[in-house]
Structure formats: C-alpha cells, structure tokens
Design a protein around this motif. Structure first.
Motif, PDB file in Angstrom:
ATOM      1  N   ALA A 195      -8.494   6.877   1.326  1.00  0.00           N
ATOM      2  CA  ALA A 195      -9.125   8.202   1.259  1.00  0.00           C
ATOM      3  C   ALA A 195      -8.167   9.246   0.700  1.00  0.00           C
ATOM      4  CB  ALA A 195      -9.601   8.606   2.653  1.00  0.00           C
ATOM      5  N   VAL A 196      -6.903   9.201   1.114  1.00  0.00           N
ATOM      6  CA  VAL A 196      -5.925  10.190   0.652  1.00  0.00           C
ATOM      7  C   VAL A 196      -5.616  10.000  -0.827  1.00  0.00           C
ATOM      8  CG1 VAL A 196      -3.531  10.955   0.861  1.00  0.00           C
ATOM      9  CG2 VAL A 196      -4.871  10.526   2.907  1.00  0.00           C
ATOM     10  N   THR A 197      -5.370   8.771  -1.245  1.00  0.00           N
ATOM     11  CA  THR A 197      -4.975   8.503  -2.628  1.00  0.00           C
ATOM     12  C   THR A 197      -6.057   8.915  -3.612  1.00  0.00           C
ATOM     13  OG1 THR A 197      -3.603   6.646  -1.915  1.00  0.00           O
ATOM     14  CG2 THR A 197      -4.194   6.720  -4.234  1.00  0.00           C
ATOM     15  N   VAL A 198      -7.289   8.514  -3.337  1.00  0.00           N
ATOM     16  CA  VAL A 198      -8.389   8.868  -4.248  1.00  0.00           C
ATOM     17  C   VAL A 198      -8.713  10.351  -4.130  1.00  0.00           C
ATOM     18  CG1 VAL A 198     -10.803   8.415  -4.832  1.00  0.00           C
ATOM     19  CG2 VAL A 198      -9.312   6.528  -4.161  1.00  0.00           C
ATOM     20  N   GLY A 199      -8.690  10.877  -2.904  1.00  0.00           N
ATOM     21  CA  GLY A 199      -9.095  12.262  -2.697  1.00  0.00           C
ATOM     22  C   GLY A 199      -8.152  13.286  -3.284  1.00  0.00           C
ATOM     23  N   LYS A 200      -6.845  12.993  -3.312  1.00  0.00           N
ATOM     24  CA  LYS A 200      -5.897  14.009  -3.776  1.00  0.00           C
ATOM     25  C   LYS A 200      -6.084  14.335  -5.260  1.00  0.00           C
ATOM     26  CE  LYS A 200      -1.968  10.854  -4.562  1.00  0.00           C
ATOM     27  NZ  LYS A 200      -0.604  10.480  -4.093  1.00  0.00           N
ATOM     28  N   MET A 201      -6.694  13.426  -6.030  1.00  0.00           N
ATOM     29  CA  MET A 201      -6.986  13.720  -7.426  1.00  0.00           C
ATOM     30  C   MET A 201      -8.443  14.126  -7.619  1.00  0.00           C
ATOM     31  SD  MET A 201      -6.186  14.039 -10.597  1.00  0.00           S
ATOM     32  CE  MET A 201      -4.488  13.472 -10.561  1.00  0.00           C
ATOM     33  N   GLY A 223       0.808  -1.216   0.000  1.00  0.00           N
ATOM     34  CA  GLY A 223       0.000   0.000   0.000  1.00  0.00           C
ATOM     35  C   GLY A 223       0.841   1.264   0.000  1.00  0.00           C
ATOM     36  N   GLU A 224       1.959   1.262   0.728  1.00  0.00           N
ATOM     37  CA  GLU A 224       2.842   2.431   0.772  1.00  0.00           C
ATOM     38  C   GLU A 224       3.445   2.719  -0.605  1.00  0.00           C
ATOM     39  OE1 GLU A 224       3.721   4.555   3.129  1.00  0.00           O
ATOM     40  OE2 GLU A 224       2.680   3.714   4.856  1.00  0.00           O
ATOM     41  N   ILE A 225       3.815   1.667  -1.323  1.00  0.00           N
ATOM     42  CA  ILE A 225       4.383   1.846  -2.670  1.00  0.00           C
ATOM     43  C   ILE A 225       3.374   2.509  -3.590  1.00  0.00           C
ATOM     44  CG2 ILE A 225       5.190   0.622  -4.735  1.00  0.00           C
ATOM     45  CD1 ILE A 225       6.321  -1.518  -2.768  1.00  0.00           C
ATOM     46  N   LEU A 226       2.142   1.972  -3.601  1.00  0.00           N
ATOM     47  CA  LEU A 226       1.118   2.489  -4.506  1.00  0.00           C
ATOM     48  C   LEU A 226       0.643   3.870  -4.082  1.00  0.00           C
ATOM     49  CD1 LEU A 226      -0.828  -0.841  -5.026  1.00  0.00           C
ATOM     50  CD2 LEU A 226       0.651   0.310  -6.669  1.00  0.00           C
ATOM     51  N   PHE A 227       0.667   4.139  -2.778  1.00  0.00           N
ATOM     52  CA  PHE A 227       0.282   5.455  -2.278  1.00  0.00           C
ATOM     53  C   PHE A 227       1.200   6.537  -2.832  1.00  0.00           C
ATOM     54  CE2 PHE A 227       0.917   8.655   1.164  1.00  0.00           C
ATOM     55  CZ  PHE A 227      -0.303   9.282   1.060  1.00  0.00           C
ATOM     56  N   ARG A 228       2.477   6.198  -3.024  1.00  0.00           N
ATOM     57  CA  ARG A 228       3.463   7.171  -3.499  1.00  0.00           C
ATOM     58  C   ARG A 228       3.609   7.144  -5.018  1.00  0.00           C
ATOM     59  NH1 ARG A 228       4.539   5.939   1.576  1.00  0.00           N
ATOM     60  NH2 ARG A 228       5.452   7.548   2.930  1.00  0.00           N
ATOM     61  N   SER A 229       2.844   6.333  -5.696  1.00  0.00           N
ATOM     62  CA  SER A 229       2.904   6.289  -7.156  1.00  0.00           C
ATOM     63  C   SER A 229       1.876   7.270  -7.726  1.00  0.00           C
ATOM     64  CB  SER A 229       2.618   4.870  -7.650  1.00  0.00           C
ATOM     65  OG  SER A 229       1.255   4.552  -7.448  1.00  0.00           O
ATOM     66  N   SER A 230       1.742   7.278  -9.051  1.00  0.00           N
ATOM     67  CA  SER A 230       0.751   8.146  -9.702  1.00  0.00           C
ATOM     68  C   SER A 230      -0.558   7.402  -9.925  1.00  0.00           C
ATOM     69  CB  SER A 230       1.301   8.644 -11.042  1.00  0.00           C
ATOM     70  OG  SER A 230       1.686   7.546 -11.863  1.00  0.00           O
ATOM     71  N   LEU A 231      -0.881   6.468  -9.018  1.00  0.00           N
ATOM     72  CA  LEU A 231      -2.067   5.641  -9.190  1.00  0.00           C
ATOM     73  C   LEU A 231      -3.351   6.457  -9.123  1.00  0.00           C
ATOM     74  CD1 LEU A 231      -3.107   2.763  -9.569  1.00  0.00           C
ATOM     75  CD2 LEU A 231      -3.161   2.529  -7.088  1.00  0.00           C
ATOM     76  N   SER A 232      -3.374   7.503  -8.297  1.00  0.00           N
ATOM     77  CA  SER A 232      -4.605   8.300  -8.186  1.00  0.00           C
ATOM     78  C   SER A 232      -4.977   8.919  -9.514  1.00  0.00           C
ATOM     79  CB  SER A 232      -4.423   9.396  -7.123  1.00  0.00           C
ATOM     80  OG  SER A 232      -3.360  10.263  -7.474  1.00  0.00           O
TER      81      SER A 232
END
Length: 436
Positions: free
Chosen positions: A120-126, A71-80
């Motif tokens: 919530a952070v990953t989806v919300g930031k975009m 999860g940490e890896i994907l959180f820091r990627s451009s996945l959002s």
C-alpha cells in the motif's frame, strides 16, 4: 466442565494480557505458562526451551527473513515511480482510467514483496499525488489502494503464507502456487468493480486520459520487464522445481539488489536501512511464532483443542456452515489483531477441526489469507487503514467507508473459492516442487 474451565482460563489470561498492552508474543507465552502451571504437571521451563528451539531451528523458516529483506530493498528503491510510469500507458484508456494502476501496481509489487502494508505504501506514495492531480475521486483512490494493498498477503511470496505453512506443516512451495490464481482473480474483481462503477457514473466519458502511441505502450512494457523477470525468477524457479521456496528467496534478494541498483535507488544508507528493517520485522515475527508454538503445546497437553474440535463436530455442521462461522470469527478477530497474530493464535484449535471436516489444508490456507485480508481494512485495527490515514490525511471512518466495496468483493472471492475450489488447488496439484 473441565473444557469450559480450560477455555475460560486461557481466554481470560490472553485477553487480560493483550488488553494490558503487553506485546502479542509475551501475551501468548504468558497464557501458555498459566495453562501449563494450572492444568498439567509438565515442566514449564524445559517444555518452553525445547519448543522454541525446535521452531526456530526449522529450515522452512529460513525463507521468511529473506523474503522480508527482498521487500524492504524494493520498498526503498524507486520501484513505485517505475510501476506508475510503466502502467500508465497501458491502463489509461480503460473505464476508470488510472485507478487501475493502483490495482495492477499493487498486484505486481505484492508478487515481489509479500507485505500488505509495504504494498500500500509503495504504490500509494506515487499514485495518490498523481491521481489527485488528475482530479480522480478521493474515495476511489483510497478505496482501491486499501483493497489492492491487501494482495500482499495472498500473492506469493507472502510472508503470512509462510507463517501458515509452518503452523500447519504444509509445503510453502505449494501454498505459494495456490495463491497465484486467487490473487489474480481478486485483482480482476477489483478492476471489474472500478470499470463498472466508472461506466455507471459516466466517469469514463468525462475523464479521458491522453492517448498513448503503441511506441509509448511498448516503452511502458520495457520499464516493467525487469520487475516481471524478477517475479518469474522467484515464482518460476519454484513451479519448475529448480528451487525450493528458501532457495527462490535467495534468488529474489539477489535480483532485488540488482534491480534497485539499476534503478539508481540503492545507496549504502538505504542498503543498511533495508537490512535493519528486515531484521526488526523478522525478529518480531519469530517472537510471535515462539509464543504461538508454546501456546499450541500447552493447549495440546491440556487436550483443549481436541475437546473443542469434538464439541464442534458434535454440532454436525455442514462444511459450508463451518466456513461461514470461521469467516465471521476471523473477521471479528481481525478487528483487534493483525493477520499473523490471528493465524498463529488460532491454529492450535482450528487446524484439527478443519482437518476433521475434510478440508484441503492448501485450499484452507488460501481461504484464510483472503479472510485475513478483510481484517486489514476493518476498523479499529486495520493496518492498511492506518497506513492510508497517514498518507492521505483522511479520518479512519472515511477510509473504512471507501474500502467497504473492496471488503464486499473479498467476500465474493471467498464464495467463488468455495464454489470452485480448483481456483486454489489446480496449480499445486499440477506442480512437482522439491521438498521445502
């Protein structure tokens, strides 16, 4: 009288330490030490050492830091950005428009992260800036993100499900399978609410997103394909019996590294950040588990869990009434503690009671995840509320009010789970996973 005194001492010690801002893990350990010293003749130091070593040498727990790292890896990627671009052509024409991206994006990210706040952070930031730019109602943006972000606790690979499985000695693989259909059900309830509210208010007539061609929709699906392949690799390997939960976590880490590298979002700096983030989170969880396991041992030596279970059994509550009482109890507890702490703190007492009532522990685990999800969006200690407060600038009251309809939908999900328990038990009963 003895049981009452034991209960008072344990509760007073625990809440005194928690109220003194002592870390949760230290509070649990301190409470256990007080109980052991006052009510047993067991050697506290030896018991603590053996219990903590026994817990942390469990092979089952190996999957936890791996899924956290994934999860940490994907959180820091451009996945959002990938999720938003891929889902927009597919969701734009539904009643409620791109609000559905919050739900679908959260469900997808939950299936590869296992963390509620990270979802919530990953989806919300975009999605927050994009939806605001399109003039969607802010209360709906916030509410849907608050509710859908909690799916990270339910949809596998869920960190909290691993904690529960270790606490009650149930198969992590079966718990993961059990979370799939309830997670999809809850996501559909959220999307149904968005659609119905949009139709009632006429928003779907006032706001019509640009039409997308079939080619653009196909391109969106192609953008999402690597993510779906990663989900299939993690969950499919468990369901087919190819891998245990721990082995699938290794596959997930490798797949997330490849996905992040292909998206251009993985540098050496972000790699180090993801690794250290996983270490910090895993150590925190392991520390809480140490405290909870020793507290469970201390309570077991005093006989308190068995006595309380017998007292509650003497009330002759129906299974429905027991579920109602436990639901209210966990919602109230969740107002002050995070989900992991709530589970590990209570399992020593709740597990024997639930087993005696004849509940399937796999089903109960999924029920518990939904109830703990409610606590993520209830003030004053709703972690998703804090996350969205920092992202949107709204006060806590506004965010809690916006999330309240999602809270009610989670209660509906619990009702459906009670009426139709096969929602949680069908896939685990159908699978033949390897041990682990």
């Amino acid at each position: 009288m003895t049981e009452a005194l034991l209960t008072v001492v344990f509760l007073f010690s625990l809440f005194f330490l928690l109220g003194s801002s002592v870390w949760v893990a230290f509070s649990l350990l301190g409470c256990a030490v007080v109980g052991m010293e006052m009510f047993t003749s067991r050697p506290v130091g030896d018991s603590m050492a053996m219990t903590i070593w026994g817990l942390n040498s469990s092979w089952t727990l190996t999957s936890l830091p791996l899924f956290v790292w994934m999860g940490e890896i994907l959180f820091r990627s451009s996945l959002s950005a990938t999720l938003f671009k891929g889902l927009t052509p597919l969701m734009s024409r539904l009643p409620g428009g791109l609000l559905h991206v919050n739900i679908a994006g959260s469900a997808i990210f939950a299936a590869i992260s296992g963390s509620s706040s990270a979802t919530a952070v990953t989806v919300g930031k975009m999605s927050i800036p994009e939806l605001r730019r399109r003039n969607y109602p802010d209360n709906m943006i916030v509410g849907t993100l608050a509710g859908a972000g909690t799916l990270g606790l339910l949809i596998p690979p869920s960190i909290t499900l691993i904690i529960y499985g270790v606490s009650v000695n149930e198969s992590i693989a079966k718990l993961f399978m059990a979370g799939i259909l309830p997670g999809i059900m809850l996501a559909l309830l959220f999307m149904g609410y968005i659609a119905i509210k949009s139709i009632i208010r006429g928003d779907h007539l006032e706001r019509t997103e640009q039409p997308y061609s079939w080619g653009q929709k196909a391109e969106g699906i192609l953008q999402l394909l690597p993510v779906f392949l990663l989900i299939l690799m993690v969950i499919g390997s468990i369901y087919t019996g190819v891998a245990t939960a721990t082995e699938s976590a290794v596959l997930g880490v490798l797949g997330s590294l490849v996905l992040a590298a292909c998206q251009g979002g993985m540098s050496w700096a972000s790699f180090r950040e993801s690794l250290m983030g996983a270490v910090r989170t895993s150590c925190m969880i392991a520390f809480i588990l140490m405290g909870s396991s020793f507290l469970s041992l201390a309570m077991g030596f005093t006989g308190l869990p068995k006595s309380l279970a017998e007292v509650i059994a003497s009330w002759h509550l129906s299974p429905i009434m027991l579920i109602v009482i436990l639901t209210v109890f966990y919602i109230v507890l969740g107002c002050f503690l995070d989900g992991i702490s709530s589970i590990v703190l209570t399992m020593a007492v709740i597990e024997p009671m639930v087993r005696a009532a004849g509940f399937d522990m796999i089903w109960f685990g999924i029920y518990l995840m939904i109830v703990v999800e409610m606590a993520q969006i209830t003030p004053p200690v709703g972690f998703n509320l804090f996350v969205l407060q920092s992202m949107t600038g709204h006060d806590m009251g506004y965010i809690a009010k916006a999330a309240f309809p999602m809270f009610l939908l989670m209660i509906l999900a619990v009702v459906l789970m009670v009426i139709f328990p096969d929602i949680a038990t069908f896939l685990p009963e159908a699978m033949k996973p390897p041990a682990g």
